[in-house]
Design a protein around this motif. Structure first.
Motif, short mmCIF file in Angstrom:
data_model
loop_
_atom_site.label_atom_id
_atom_site.label_comp_id
_atom_site.label_asym_id
_atom_site.label_seq_id
_atom_site.Cartn_x
_atom_site.Cartn_y
_atom_site.Cartn_z
N THR A 146 -83.33 -81.44 -19.59
CA THR A 146 -82.07 -80.76 -19.28
C THR A 146 -81.67 -79.86 -20.44
O THR A 146 -82.10 -80.07 -21.59
CB THR A 146 -80.94 -81.77 -19.04
OG1 THR A 146 -80.69 -82.51 -20.25
CG2 THR A 146 -81.29 -82.73 -17.91
N ARG A 147 -80.87 -78.87 -20.15
CA ARG A 147 -80.38 -77.98 -21.21
C ARG A 147 -79.59 -78.78 -22.25
O ARG A 147 -79.65 -78.50 -23.44
CB ARG A 147 -79.51 -76.88 -20.60
CG ARG A 147 -78.96 -75.91 -21.65
CD ARG A 147 -78.16 -74.77 -21.01
NE ARG A 147 -79.06 -73.72 -20.52
CZ ARG A 147 -79.28 -73.49 -19.25
NH1 ARG A 147 -78.70 -74.25 -18.32
NH2 ARG A 147 -80.09 -72.51 -18.87
N ARG A 148 -78.86 -79.79 -21.79
CA ARG A 148 -78.09 -80.63 -22.70
C ARG A 148 -79.00 -81.32 -23.73
O ARG A 148 -78.71 -81.32 -24.93
CB ARG A 148 -77.30 -81.68 -21.92
CG ARG A 148 -76.45 -82.61 -22.78
CD ARG A 148 -75.79 -83.68 -21.91
NE ARG A 148 -75.00 -83.06 -20.85
CZ ARG A 148 -73.74 -82.65 -21.01
NH1 ARG A 148 -73.15 -82.80 -22.19
NH2 ARG A 148 -73.09 -82.11 -20.01
N ASP A 149 -80.09 -81.91 -23.25
CA ASP A 149 -81.00 -82.61 -24.16
C ASP A 149 -81.71 -81.64 -25.10
O ASP A 149 -81.96 -81.96 -26.27
CB ASP A 149 -82.03 -83.42 -23.36
CG ASP A 149 -81.44 -84.70 -22.79
OD1 ASP A 149 -80.34 -85.10 -23.22
OD2 ASP A 149 -82.07 -85.30 -21.89
N LEU A 150 -82.07 -80.47 -24.60
CA LEU A 150 -82.70 -79.47 -25.45
C LEU A 150 -81.75 -79.03 -26.56
O LEU A 150 -82.14 -78.90 -27.72
CB LEU A 150 -83.14 -78.26 -24.62
CG LEU A 150 -84.36 -78.47 -23.72
CD1 LEU A 150 -84.55 -77.27 -22.81
CD2 LEU A 150 -85.62 -78.71 -24.55
N LEU A 151 -80.49 -78.81 -26.20
CA LEU A 151 -79.50 -78.43 -27.21
C LEU A 151 -79.29 -79.56 -28.21
O LEU A 151 -79.15 -79.31 -29.43
CB LEU A 151 -78.17 -78.07 -26.52
CG LEU A 151 -77.03 -77.67 -27.45
CD1 LEU A 151 -77.39 -76.42 -28.24
CD2 LEU A 151 -75.75 -77.43 -26.64
N HIS A 152 -79.28 -80.79 -27.71
CA HIS A 152 -79.07 -81.95 -28.57
C HIS A 152 -80.13 -82.03 -29.67
O HIS A 152 -79.82 -82.13 -30.87
CB HIS A 152 -79.09 -83.22 -27.71
CG HIS A 152 -78.48 -84.41 -28.39
ND1 HIS A 152 -78.19 -85.57 -27.72
CD2 HIS A 152 -78.13 -84.63 -29.67
CE1 HIS A 152 -77.66 -86.44 -28.55
NE2 HIS A 152 -77.63 -85.91 -29.76
#
Length: 390
Positions: free
Chosen positions: A181-187
Motif C-alpha cells: 500500500t502507499r501507506r506502507d511504502l511511505l512508512h
C-alpha cells in the motif's frame, strides 16, 4: 646361514633409507633438487595470481541484478568500477573547505543549525547558508508532497524495475514485483529510508516521477527554500541539495503533519509486501531512547553528503529544530545531537549564553539580545561535484 643373510639385508635397508630420505628432502641429489625447485616456483606463481585477483577485485566488481525484459525476469550483471578510497572519503563540504570551520562545541558536522521552534530564534549556527547534498533527507520532502497531495493511502502499488537504484547500486529488501500500500511504502521510506519505496511513491504520482520532482521543487519555493533543489524522490543523487536554514523550514512544516511525525519516529514496524510480513527498523536509534523526546526526524547518507540528520525535539521545555549536515563517522551525527542537547540543557532559556570559546574560535560571538550563538562561516563556492541550487 640363511637367517644371517636375511638379517644383513634388512640392516642395510634401515641404514640407507634415512640417508636417502634426507638427501631428497634437502635437495642434495640432482634428481631430487629439480622437482623441489619446480614446486616452489609454482607456489610463488599461485601467490602472485592471488594478489593480482585481489587487486582486480578492489578495482571493479560485478553486481547481479534482476531486470524485466519483455515482461520476463532476466538476470543481468553490471560491471561496477570502484572509486579510489580518497575520492570516496571527501564530501562536497570537504571540497568546499567547510572542514576548516571551528565551533565552540567541537561538532563533527561541517554544518549545524539549531532553531527555537516557538520563537524562531537561532540558537546555534555553523555554515548554515551553504547548499550541500542532503542524501535521504530528501525523503522528508517526498513524504510532505505525498501527504499533501491527498493520494489514497490504501492504494496498492507495485515495485517495478524502474524503482531499482542504478546510480549507487544500493540494495533493497523489496523485490521487483512486490505489492504494498502507499501507506506502507511511505512508512518505510521515512522510517527506514527505503529507496525503492521512495522511488515508487514518486513514480505513482499523477504525471509520474517528473511531475513529482517538479512538485517537490514547487513546494520548496513555496516554503522559501531558495537554496534547495531536488532531482529525485530518494536522495540518491548528489544533485539533491539544500542548506541547513532551508531544511529547518522543511522540518517545521513537516512537523505539522501527524502522519509524518508518526512514521519518522516509529522505532520499528511490520509491513506487508505481497502479503508477506516484513519488519523494518528506524535508521535513527535515538527515537527509541527514553531520554529523548523526538517529534520528527530523518537521517541521510551518501558519500558526497556525509552523515546527515534533521530533528524536531523537546529539550529542557523548549521545542527546537536541529540540522546537522556532512558529519564524519557513523555515530557522529547523533553524537553531535547529544552535544547540542547537553549545551541547551545547561542554558537558562531566558538568558542564553554562548559556550566558552578558545583562541581558535575567537570569530564566534554572541549576538546581543538575539539569544544566538554563531560560528564563523566561510563562503567558499560549493564544489562542482555537488552543485548548489539557487
Amino acid at each position: 646361514m640363511y637367517k644371517l643373510a636375511v638379517a644383513a639385508i634388512f640392516t642395510l635397508l634401515f641404514v640407507y633409507e634415512p640417508a636417502f630420505a634426507t638427501g631428497a628432502s634437502t635437495g642434495e641429489s640432482a634428481g631430487a633438487g629439480r622437482p623441489a625447485r619446480h614446486t616452489v616456483k609454482k607456489a610463488r606463481v599461485k601467490r602472485k595470481d592471488l594478489a593480482q585477483a585481489i587487486a582486480d577485485e578492489n578495482r571493479e566488481r560485478m553486481v547481479r541484478r534482476i531486470e524485466m525484459v519483455h515482461g520476463k525476469r532476466k538476470v543481468v550483471y553490471h560491471r561496477v568500477r570502484r572509486a579510489a578510497p580518497e575520492v570516496f572519503s571527501r564530501s562536497a563540504g570537504d571540497l568546499a573547505g567547510l572542514g576548516l570551520t571551528q565551533d565552540p562545541l567541537a561538532l563533527k558536522s561541517n554544518v549545524a543549525f539549531v532553531l527555537d521552534q516557538g520563537s524562531s530564534e537561532v540558537l546555534f549556527e555553523k555554515n548554515a547558508n551553504v547548499a550541500l547534498p542532503i542524501a535521504s533527507i530528501t525523503k522528508l520532502m517526498t513524504g510532505l508532497v505525498v501527504v499533501q497531495a491527498n493520494q489514497d493511502m490504501d492504494e496498492v502499488l507495485t515495485i517495478t524495475d524502474a524503482d531499482v537504484d542504478r546510480l549507487k547500486f544500493t540494495g533493497s529488501r523489496l523485490r521487483v514485483g512486490a505489492r504494498m500500500t502507499r501507506r506502507d511504502l511511505l512508512h518505510i521510506a521515512l522510517m527506514s529510508s527505503e529507496n525503492r519505496a521512495a522511488a515508487a511513491l514518486g513514480r505513482n504520482y499523477p504525471g509520474g516521477i517528473t511531475a513529482f520532482v517538479q512538485a517537490m521543487n514547487d513546494k520548496a519555493r513555496e516554503l522559501g527554500m531558495d537554496d534547495t533543489r531536488y532531482v529525485d524522490s530518494s536522495g540518491l543523487s548528489s544533485e539533491n541539495v539544500s542548506s541547513a536554514r532551508d531544511l529547518a523550514k522543511l522540518v517545521a512544516v513537516a512537523h505539522q503533519e501527524a502522519l509524518l511525525r508518526e512514521f519518522t519516529t516509529d522505532p520499528n514496524s511490520v509491513v506487508a509486501a505481497s502479503g508477506k510480513p516484513m519488519r523494518f527498523n528506524n535508521t535513527n536509534y535515538l527515537v527509541a531512547q527514553p531520554d529523548w523526546n523526538i517529534g520528527l526526524q530523518k537521517t541521510g547518507f551518501i558519500n558526497e553528503a556525509g552523515r546527515c540528520l534533521v530533528m524536531q525535539a523537546m529539550i529542557h521545555g523548549r521545542n527546537v529544530i536541529m540540522v546537522f549536515l556532512d558529519s564524519k563517522g557513523k555515530m557522529s551525527r547523533t553524537a553531535d545531537a547529544g552535544r547540542m542537547r547537553r549545551w541547551l540543557e545547561a542554558l537558562n532559556p531566558a538568558n542564553l549564553v554562548e559556550p566558552a570559546a578558545d583562541a581558535a574560535t575567537a570569530a564566534v560571538s554572541a549576538v546581543t539580545g538575539s539569544s544566538a550563538a554563531h560560528a564563523a562561516e566561510p563562503v567558499p563556492a560549493v564544489a562542482t561535484e555537488a552543485p548548489a541550487a539557487h
